[in-house]
Write a protein that holds these residues in place. Structure first.
Motif, short mmCIF file in Angstrom:
data_model
loop_
_atom_site.label_atom_id
_atom_site.label_comp_id
_atom_site.label_asym_id
_atom_site.label_seq_id
_atom_site.Cartn_x
_atom_site.Cartn_y
_atom_site.Cartn_z
N GLY A 67 -70.54 43.87 -32.11
CA GLY A 67 -69.98 45.13 -31.92
C GLY A 67 -68.66 45.10 -31.33
O GLY A 67 -68.26 44.29 -30.43
N ILE A 68 -67.84 46.04 -32.00
CA ILE A 68 -66.35 46.22 -31.54
C ILE A 68 -66.53 46.87 -30.24
O ILE A 68 -67.21 47.90 -29.96
CB ILE A 68 -65.73 46.97 -32.52
CG1 ILE A 68 -65.45 46.10 -33.88
CG2 ILE A 68 -64.07 47.19 -32.03
CD1 ILE A 68 -65.16 47.13 -35.09
N GLN A 69 -65.65 46.56 -29.33
CA GLN A 69 -65.53 47.04 -28.00
C GLN A 69 -64.19 47.56 -27.76
O GLN A 69 -63.14 47.19 -27.48
CB GLN A 69 -65.84 46.20 -26.98
CG GLN A 69 -65.54 46.88 -25.41
CD GLN A 69 -65.58 45.83 -24.08
OE1 GLN A 69 -66.49 44.98 -24.55
NE2 GLN A 69 -65.24 46.00 -23.09
N PRO A 70 -64.02 49.08 -27.91
CA PRO A 70 -62.91 49.66 -28.31
C PRO A 70 -62.36 50.33 -26.51
O PRO A 70 -63.16 50.23 -25.84
CB PRO A 70 -63.20 50.99 -29.04
CG PRO A 70 -64.58 51.36 -28.72
CD PRO A 70 -65.22 49.91 -28.43
N ASN A 71 -61.29 50.63 -26.61
CA ASN A 71 -60.97 51.45 -25.41
C ASN A 71 -61.72 52.88 -25.32
O ASN A 71 -62.06 53.28 -26.39
CB ASN A 71 -59.40 51.83 -25.41
CG ASN A 71 -58.54 50.35 -25.12
OD1 ASN A 71 -58.77 49.67 -24.72
ND2 ASN A 71 -57.27 50.68 -25.93
N LEU A 72 -62.05 52.94 -24.17
CA LEU A 72 -62.93 54.39 -23.90
C LEU A 72 -62.64 55.70 -24.59
O LEU A 72 -63.04 56.58 -25.00
CB LEU A 72 -63.09 54.33 -22.54
CG LEU A 72 -64.34 53.21 -22.14
CD1 LEU A 72 -64.80 53.55 -20.63
CD2 LEU A 72 -65.43 52.84 -23.12
N ASP A 73 -61.07 55.88 -24.39
CA ASP A 73 -60.27 56.86 -24.76
C ASP A 73 -60.56 56.79 -26.38
O ASP A 73 -60.28 58.02 -26.81
CB ASP A 73 -59.08 56.83 -24.48
CG ASP A 73 -58.08 55.89 -25.04
OD1 ASP A 73 -58.59 55.02 -25.65
OD2 ASP A 73 -56.96 55.81 -24.55
N GLN A 74 -60.99 55.73 -27.08
CA GLN A 74 -61.27 55.98 -28.37
C GLN A 74 -62.70 56.48 -28.92
O GLN A 74 -62.89 56.39 -30.22
CB GLN A 74 -60.81 54.41 -29.25
CG GLN A 74 -59.39 54.19 -28.97
CD GLN A 74 -59.24 52.60 -29.66
OE1 GLN A 74 -59.81 51.63 -28.89
NE2 GLN A 74 -58.72 52.65 -30.78
N ILE A 75 -63.41 56.65 -28.02
CA ILE A 75 -64.80 57.03 -28.24
C ILE A 75 -64.95 58.32 -28.05
O ILE A 75 -64.72 58.78 -27.14
CB ILE A 75 -65.68 56.14 -27.53
CG1 ILE A 75 -65.81 54.75 -27.76
CG2 ILE A 75 -67.03 56.70 -27.72
CD1 ILE A 75 -66.53 53.84 -26.49
N THR A 76 -65.53 59.14 -29.18
CA THR A 76 -65.76 60.51 -29.04
C THR A 76 -67.06 60.77 -28.11
O THR A 76 -68.13 60.08 -28.31
CB THR A 76 -65.99 61.09 -30.18
OG1 THR A 76 -64.96 60.93 -31.00
CG2 THR A 76 -66.40 62.49 -30.29
N MET A 77 -66.97 61.47 -26.89
CA MET A 77 -67.85 61.70 -26.26
C MET A 77 -69.19 62.35 -26.81
O MET A 77 -69.13 63.23 -27.62
CB MET A 77 -67.43 62.42 -24.95
CG MET A 77 -66.52 61.57 -24.01
SD MET A 77 -66.14 62.47 -22.47
CE MET A 77 -64.63 61.50 -21.99
N PRO A 78 -70.33 62.27 -26.39
CA PRO A 78 -71.67 62.84 -26.92
C PRO A 78 -72.38 63.95 -26.46
O PRO A 78 -73.29 64.26 -27.15
CB PRO A 78 -72.62 61.26 -26.68
CG PRO A 78 -72.20 61.14 -25.43
CD PRO A 78 -70.81 61.38 -25.28
#
Length: 509
Positions: free
Chosen positions: A139-150
Motif C-alpha cells: 500500500g502507498i503511504q501518502p501524506n495525510l493531507d492527501q487523504i480525504t477524511m471519512p
C-alpha cells in the motif's frame, strides 16, 4: 453496486473507520461503491445472500484478528458461487505473513499496509482492464493531507446507535515489540484545521461520544491542547449537552498545561486508556519499551486523585522474563495508583511483530489460531496462563464493571492480586464459567465467598453490598443482604437518566 466494501465487526455497535476511508477516497467510483458491514455472530449464509443480491464486480474485505476465520469462510462461499467476483483483501491481519494463509490463496489481490489510495488505484486498473503485475500490493503511504477524511460517511443511524471512531493522527514513534505500531517510523498528524472542521460537523449532527483511536494522542502538546480546547468550547457553549471523549495516552507525557486543561472538563466527560503493559524493568528492556515508570506513576496517580477522568490501564501477562510473582507485584503497584479499571490481557503473537525474536530463548508456544495467544513460556506455565485468563475474566466482572465499588476495598485488602487469584480459583470450581454469570448469582457468590471462605463480618459485608446493589438498581432484593433498606425503592424509582457515558463508566460514577 460495482464495488462493495465490507467487513465483519466484532459486534453491531462497532463501526469500521477503515472502510469509510476507502469509500471517501474512491473519487469517480464512489457513486458505484457501497459499504456493507456485518458482525462475526451472523450466519455466513445470510451474509452471502446479502452480498450476492448486490451483484458486485469487486469486493474489498477488511480483515482483522477477530474476523479472519469468518471472512475466510465467507470468501470461500463467494468464490464457489460467483468465482468471477474479484476479491481484494487488506487490513492488519493480512499485511504480514500472509503467503501461506488460506484467505490469501482464495483472494484475487491483497493490499498490505495503507489502503486509502491503493484500493482506489487497484479498482481503477481492474475496471479499465489495465495489467496488474502482482497479486500482493504494498500500500502507498501518502501524506495525510492527501487523504480525504471519512467522517461524512458515518450515517445518522451510526451516530445515534453505534460507536464512532475518530483519528487525529496515525502511527507511533515507540517500538514496543508486541504491538504492530512498533513497525511505524513515527506518528503523523492530520491537518488540524480540516480535522476540527470535521469534528464540528459531527457535533452538529448530534455526535456526543467521540472515540479517538490515536496511539499517542498526547505526544505533541500543542496538537493535543487545540483538540481539548475545541471540545471545551463545545461544553461552554452547550453546557446542558453531555459529552464523552475517549483518548489513548502515553503515561509519562503529561505537561502542566495539559493537566490544567484536563481539570476544566466536567465529571464523566473524559476517559483515558493508558498502556502500562508491564512494571517489570527487565521485561521492559527486552521488549524495547521505554516508559518512565516514575513519571507514569506520578501522572496516573495525579489523574486518579485530582481529576474526574475515568482511567482504563492495560497490563499484559506472558511477556518475556516476567514470572507470576513479578506480574503480581506489578499489578499491586498499579492498583495502588488508583485507576478505575485495569484491563488484564494475555500476550498475543500478532503477525509481523518483533516479539517473535524471543520465541526460542524464552520457550514460547503460541496458539496457531487467532488471536494467537501465548500458551506457555519458560516463566509462565500452561496451567498458570490458563488461570490468568480466568482471573482476567473475573476481574472484569468484579472490579472493572463498577458494580462492586463499595465492597471492593474489603475484597482486595492488603494484596489485591492474591485476593482476585484465590477468588478466581474458588469461583471457577463452583461454576465452571467465566462469563454469562447473572448479576444476582454474582452478588450471591461474592457474599458467600467473603462471609464463609474469608470469614468477614456478615454485617460489614451486607452494608457494603447493599450500597452496591442499590446503586446498580437491579429489580428484586436479595435475601442474603438482609432487610430491604427504605431507600431501595426510592432510589430505584428516582434513578437518574443516563447521559452520554458508556454504561460501565456510569456504574463507576
Amino acid at each position: 453496486m460495482t464495488i462493495l466494501l465490507s467487513t465483519l465487526n466484532a459486534r453491531f455497535t462497532h463501526t469500521s473507520l477503515g472502510l469509510r476511508y476507502l469509500y471517501a477516497n474512491m473519487k469517480q467510483y464512489q457513486a458505484q461503491t457501497d459499504i456493507v458491514e456485518f458482525t462475526i455472530q451472523q450466519n455466513v449464509a445470510d451474509i452471502l445472500e446479502q452480498i450476492i443480491n448486490k451483484q458486485p464486480q469487486i469486493i474489498g474485505f477488511a480483515v482483522y484478528i477477530w474476523n479472519i476465520l469468518e471472512t475466510t469462510r465467507l470468501i470461500k462461499e463467494i468464490k464457489a458461487l460467483r468465482p468471477e467476483i474479484i476479491i481484494i483483501i487488506g487490513g492488519p491481519e493480512v499485511s504480514f505473513e500472509y503467503e501461506q494463509t488460506e484467505i490469501y490463496k482464495l483472494s484475487d489481490y491483497l493490499i498490505s499496509g495503507w489502503g486509502d489510495i491503493s484500493f482506489y488505484e487497484l479498482c481503477h486498473n481492474i475496471l479499465n482492464k489495465k495489467p496488474i503485475l502482482n497479486k500482493a500490493i504494498n500500500g502507498i503511504q501518502p501524506n495525510l493531507d492527501q487523504i480525504t477524511m471519512p467522517y461524512d460517511y458515518y450515517t445518522d443511524e451510526d451516530i445515534k446507535n453505534r460507536i464512532i471512531y475518530i483519528e487525529a493522527s496515525r502511527g507511533c514513534p515507540f517500538k514496543c515489540e508486541f504491538c504492530l505500531s512498533s513497525l511505524d517510523k513515527t506518528a503523523w498528524s492530520f491537518p488540524l484545521d480540516a480535522f476540527l472542521h470535521e469534528m464540528d460537523k459531527l457535533y452538529q449532527r448530534g455526535l456526543r461520544q467521540f472515540k479517538f483511536v490515536d496511539r499517542t494522542f498526547n505526544l505533541k502538546k500543542e496538537f493535543t491542547s487545540r483538540i481539548l480546547n475545541f471540545f471545551l468550547d463545545k461544553i461552554a457553549a452547550f453546557p446542558e449537552e453531555a459529552l464523552f471523549l475517549h483518548f489513548e495516552l502515553v503515561p509519562d507525557y503529561l505537561s502542566d498545561e495539559l493537566k490544567a486543561l484536563i481539570l476544566k472538563f466536567p465529571h464523566g466527560s473524559l476517559q483515558f486508556e493508558i498502556g502500562i503493559q508491564t512494571l517489570h524493568t527487565p521485561t521492559q528492556t527486552l521488549i524495547s519499551r521505554k516508559t518512565d515508570l516514575r513519571k507514569a506513576k506520578e501522572n496516573i496517580s495525579w489523574l486518579s486523585t485530582h481529576s474526574t477522568v475515568h482511567l482504563h490501564v492495560d497490563l499484559i501477562a506472558g511477556l518475556p522474563a516476567e514470572t507470576l510473582t513479578d506480574f503480581a507485584k506489578g499489578f499491586n503497584e498499579l492498583w495502588s495508583w488508583q485507576p478505575q479499571e485495569i484491563q488484564l490481557g494475555i500476550l498475543k503473537r500478532l503477525k509481523g511483530t518483533p516479539i517473535i525474536r524471543h520465541t526460542e530463548a524464552f520457550g514460547y508456544k503460541y496458539s496457531l489460531d487467532p488471536p494467537y495467544t501465548v500458551l506457555e513460556n519458560n516463566d509462565m506455565s500452561f496451567d498458570t496462563l490458563n488461570k490468568m485468563k480466568r482471573v482476567a475474566k473475573y476481574w472484569d466482572l468484579i472490579a472493572n464493571s463498577g458494580r462492586f465499588r463499595t465492597i471492593l476495598p474489603l475484597f482486595l485488602a492488603d494484596d489485591p492480586f492474591d485476593k482476585i487469584w484465590h477468588f478466581s480459583e474458588w469461583l471457577h470450581k463452583r461454576t465452571g464459567q467465566t462469563h454469562s454469570i447473572a448479576l444476582d448469582r454474582l452478588f450471591a457468590f461474592m457474599f458467600t465467598y467473603l462471609t464463609e471462605e474469608r470469614n468477614e463480618s456478615i454485617t460489614t459485608v451486607q452494608q457494603a453490598m447493599q450500597e452496591d446493589f442499590m446503586r446498580i438498581g437491579t429489580h428484586g432484593w436479595p435475601k442474603f443482604l438482609g432487610e430491604q433498606p427504605i431507600q431501595w425503592k426510592q432510589r430505584f424509582q428516582n434513578k437518574p437518566k443516563s447521559g452520554q457515558q458508556p454504561k460501565r463508566q456510569q456504574q463507576h460514577n
